[in-house]
Design a protein around this motif. Sequence first.
Motif: not given
Length: 98
Positions: A33-47
Amino acid sequence: FLRHIERCKSILHLIDITNNNLLENYSKVRKELFKYSNKLVKKREIIVFNKIDMINEEEINKKIDIFKKKIKKKIFTISALKHIGLKTIKKNLFIHVH
């Protein structure tokens, strides 16, 4: 595939709790996700750990404890097969959509 995720407000990360490499597998996806766009890793995540019906409660708790030592996020547990915990996930997703 990742281009579509950019439009999402949240990312639900579904993890098979019976897997022995939970942290490694989780980290691989996060790195992609980070490699694609560092914006993706900043999104709210539900594990979400799935397949809790496949192992005993003691093992579930042990795996969650190990995971939480490295990843300091709330973790939900479900059994999609037995419909355990699904209402909680749905409610949590709905809350953050609106």
